[in-house]
Design an enzyme around this catalytic site. Structure first.
Site, PDB file in Angstrom:
ATOM      1  N   GLU A   1     -30.941 -18.355  19.171  1.00 12.48           N
ATOM      2  CA  GLU A   1     -30.471 -18.190  17.800  1.00 12.48           C
ATOM      3  C   GLU A   1     -29.153 -17.431  17.773  1.00 12.48           C
ATOM      4  O   GLU A   1     -28.876 -16.601  18.639  1.00 12.48           O
ATOM      5  CB  GLU A   1     -31.515 -17.432  16.963  1.00 12.48           C
ATOM      6  CG  GLU A   1     -32.863 -18.131  16.922  1.00 12.48           C
ATOM      7  CD  GLU A   1     -33.887 -17.407  16.062  1.00 12.48           C
ATOM      8  OE1 GLU A   1     -35.034 -17.846  16.049  1.00 12.48           O
ATOM      9  OE2 GLU A   1     -33.529 -16.395  15.414  1.00 12.48           O
TER      10      GLU A   1
ATOM     11  N   CYS B   1     -23.093 -12.940  15.613  1.00 12.81           N
ATOM     12  CA  CYS B   1     -24.052 -12.297  16.511  1.00 12.81           C
ATOM     13  C   CYS B   1     -24.595 -13.381  17.434  1.00 12.81           C
ATOM     14  O   CYS B   1     -25.210 -14.342  16.968  1.00 12.81           O
ATOM     15  CB  CYS B   1     -25.169 -11.647  15.707  1.00 12.81           C
ATOM     16  SG  CYS B   1     -26.461 -10.879  16.721  1.00 12.81           S
TER      17      CYS B   1
ATOM     18  N   CYS C   1     -35.793 -12.563  26.275  1.00 18.55           N
ATOM     19  CA  CYS C   1     -35.273 -11.302  26.803  1.00 18.55           C
ATOM     20  C   CYS C   1     -36.311 -10.704  27.739  1.00 18.55           C
ATOM     21  O   CYS C   1     -37.514 -10.782  27.464  1.00 18.55           O
ATOM     22  CB  CYS C   1     -34.958 -10.330  25.671  1.00 18.55           C
ATOM     23  SG  CYS C   1     -34.207  -8.768  26.239  1.00 18.55           S
TER      24      CYS C   1
ATOM     25  N   CYS D   1     -38.867  -4.564  24.841  1.00 19.83           N
ATOM     26  CA  CYS D   1     -39.018  -3.477  23.865  1.00 19.83           C
ATOM     27  C   CYS D   1     -40.077  -3.888  22.846  1.00 19.83           C
ATOM     28  O   CYS D   1     -39.972  -4.964  22.241  1.00 19.83           O
ATOM     29  CB  CYS D   1     -37.684  -3.190  23.181  1.00 19.83           C
ATOM     30  SG  CYS D   1     -36.379  -2.679  24.332  1.00 19.83           S
TER      31      CYS D   1
ATOM     32  N   CYS E   1     -39.259  -5.229  19.178  1.00 21.43           N
ATOM     33  CA  CYS E   1     -38.264  -6.297  19.068  1.00 21.43           C
ATOM     34  C   CYS E   1     -38.936  -7.647  19.284  1.00 21.43           C
ATOM     35  O   CYS E   1     -39.597  -7.868  20.305  1.00 21.43           O
ATOM     36  CB  CYS E   1     -37.163  -6.083  20.102  1.00 21.43           C
ATOM     37  SG  CYS E   1     -35.955  -7.423  20.197  1.00 21.43           S
TER      38      CYS E   1
ATOM     39  N   CYS F   1     -31.244  -7.267  13.125  1.00 25.25           N
ATOM     40  CA  CYS F   1     -31.446  -6.689  14.458  1.00 25.25           C
ATOM     41  C   CYS F   1     -32.919  -6.649  14.836  1.00 25.25           C
ATOM     42  O   CYS F   1     -33.754  -6.173  14.073  1.00 25.25           O
ATOM     43  CB  CYS F   1     -30.886  -5.260  14.488  1.00 25.25           C
ATOM     44  SG  CYS F   1     -29.110  -5.174  14.225  1.00 25.25           S
TER      45      CYS F   1
END
Length: 400
Positions: free
Chosen positions: A115, A128, A135, A139, A142, A392
Site C-alpha cells: 500500500e 508515503c 514487515c 511491533c 502496528c 501511521c
C-alpha cells in the site's frame, strides 16, 4: 504466481532476512543511467533509446507506447516490454479528507500486496511509500508488523509508487486543499516548500518511507530508490533529498550506513519508549539495539549530515504515555545537545483486534509539555487517513 501470505510471526519474533521469492521483472528504474544504456544496447537498440525512455518515464510520466511518438513505431512495444514492464497492478483506491488523501493497494507481480498513501497539503504533496511487502519488525501495535514479512521490494517497485502518485497529481486526481490541519503532517519532518502556486502544489515534493516495511532492512533497494527519486530529470524524478524522510525502528548499522551515503535525507527514528524494559515489548528490535544505542546512532546521523532528526513516538493509553517517560525521553535527548532533534508524538491509530488505544487528550498534552520543558521541540502528528486505515501503523495487506 503464489499469493500465499507470510505466516504471522510469534510475539517478539524478528525477521531480519526476507524470504526468497522470484525476482520482479527488470525495470528502467532499477538501473543507473549507464546500466540503462547497456541494457538497451544488449537488446539490440541504440544506447540513446534508454535516454528517451527515461524522459518518458521520469519526466513525462508516460507509460503507454502509443504516447512515445519519438520512438520508431516498430520498436516501441518491444522497448516498453523489456525496460518498462508493469510492476504495480491497482487493486483498491480509497479516499479521505474530501479526496485530498488517497490510499492505494497494489498487487505485485507475484501476488504480494502493498500500500501507498498520497496526501495533498496546502504547501506540498507527500507520498508515503512501502519498501517491503509486510514487515519483519513485529511491533505489536502496528498492523503491518502483525502481517509478517512476505518479501523485499525492488528499487523499481518502490519508485513506481511515487511515479504513480505523480501521474495522478498531474492528471488532476487530487482536489485543491484549504488551510492546513492541526498538528504535523507526514513530510513536515523534512524540508518542503513553504509557498505553493495558486490552486495548490502540482508535483510531489515530499516522500516518506513510512509505509509497509523497514526500509533499512531492504537497504540496497531503498538507497537505489532514493537515488532514482533524487537524480535530476530525465534521469530521475528530481525530488530534493531534503524532502525525503527515511523512517526506521532503529537498525543501528543501517543508520550509520545511511549517514555515510552523502544523501541529505531526513532520519525518523520510531522510538515509542525511552526505557529498554518497555521498548523490548513495543519494538522487538530493541532486544538487539537498545534505546541509548538507537538514540546515539540518530545523534551521529545528525553530526554527520547536519540534518535534524525526528523521533516518532506513538502514544498508547496507560502504556507509554506516563509523565515520567516524557521526562526520561526529554532528559535523554537533551543530554546529547540542543537543536539536533524534534519529537512527533503520534496518537495511536486503531488496528483490528488491538488491545491498545490512543492516549487521552489531556495526557497527550501533558506529554508534549513535559518534553518542551526539557527544551525539545515537539509537535503532535496529524492522523490524516485514519478512517481509511491509511495512517501511521495501519497499512496492512489484509485491507485489500
Amino acid at each position: 504466481m503464489s499469493e500465499t501470505p507470510a505466516p504471522r510471526p510469534a510475539p517478539g519474533q524478528l525477521t531480519l532476512v526476507a524470504p526468497r521469492r522470484g525476482k520482479p521483472p527488470r525495470h528502467l528504474a532499477d538501473l543507473t543511467v549507464e546500466e540503462r544504456r547497456e541494457a538497451a544496447t544488449a537488446l539490440g537498440h541504440p544506447a540513446f533509446r534508454a535516454n528517451q525512455l527515461s524522459t518518458h518515464y521520469f519526466e513525462r510520466l508516460v507509460d503507454s507506447p502509443d504516447e512515445m511518438t519519438d520512438l520508431p513505431k516498430a520498436v516501441r512495444d518491444d522497448l516498453v516490454r523489456d525496460l518498462l514492464p508493469p510492476l504495480l497492478q491497482p487493486v483498491r483506491h480509497i479516499t479521505a479528507d474530501q479526496g485530498a488523501t488517497v490510499k492505494q493497494v497494489w498487487k505485485l507481480f507475484d501476488g504480494a500486496l502493498v500500500e501507498s498513501v498520497l496526501m495533498r497539503y496546502p504547501n506540498r504533496v507527500t507520498v508515503c511509500i512501502s519498501s517491503q511487502a509486510g514487515c519483519g519488525m513485529n511491533c505489536p501495535f502496528c498492523a503491518t508488523g502483525q502481517e509478517g514479512l512476505t518479501r523485499n521490494m525492488s528499487t523499481a517497485e518502490i519508485v513506481e509508487q511515487v511515479v504513480a502518485a505523480a501521474r495522478m497529481l498531474r492528471h488532476g486526481g487530487l482536489p485543491e486543499v484549504g488551510a492546513g490541519t492541526e498538528g504535523a503532517g507526514l513530510g513536515d519532518e523534512a524540508e518542503g516548500s513553504d509557498e505553493a502556486p495558486a490552486g495548490g502544489p502540482v508535483r510531489v515534493s515530499n516522500i516518506v518511507f513510512m509505509g509497509m516495511g523497514e526500509a533499512l532492512a531492504n537497504y540496497k533497494a531503498a538507497i537505489g530508490a532514493i537515488r532514482r527519486l533524487t537524480e535530476p530529470a530525465p534521469s530521475g524524478l528530481g525530488i530534493s533529498a531534503r524532502g525525503i524522510t527515511m523512517s526506521t525502528v532503529g537498525l543501528v548499522p543501517g543508520i550509520d550506513r545511511l549517514a555515510a551515503e552523502g544523501i541529505p535525507v531526513t532520519l525518523a527514528l520510531s522510538l515509542h519508549a525511552p526505557d529498554d524494559e518497555l521498548r523490548d515489548e513495543l519494538v522487538p528490535i530493541n532486544t538487539r539495539f537498545k534505546v541509548d544505542e538507537a538514540i546515539d546512532a540518530a545523534h551521529r546521523y545528525y553530526e554527520v549530515t547536519g540534518r535534524r532528526v525526528s523521533i516518532e513516538y506513538a502514544l498508547i493509553r496507560d502504556i507509554n504515555d506516563q509523565a515520567w517517560r516524557a521526562d526520561l525521553l526529554g532528559e535523554k535527548l537533551a543530554a546529547r545537545g540542543r537543536g539536533w532533534v524534534h519529537v512527533n508524538p503520534i496518537p495511536l491509530n486503531p488496528t483490528p483486534g488491538s488491545k491498545w488505544t490512543a492516549s487521552r487528550r489531556g495526557v497527550e498534552q501533558q506529554f508534549v509539555e513535559r518534553l518542551r520543558a526539557h527544551g525539545i521541540p515537539t509537535t503532535v502528528r496529524d492522523t490524516r487517513g485514519s478512517e481509511i486505515d491509511g495512517a501511521c501503523g495501519q497499512l496492512a495487506a489484509s485491507t485489500a
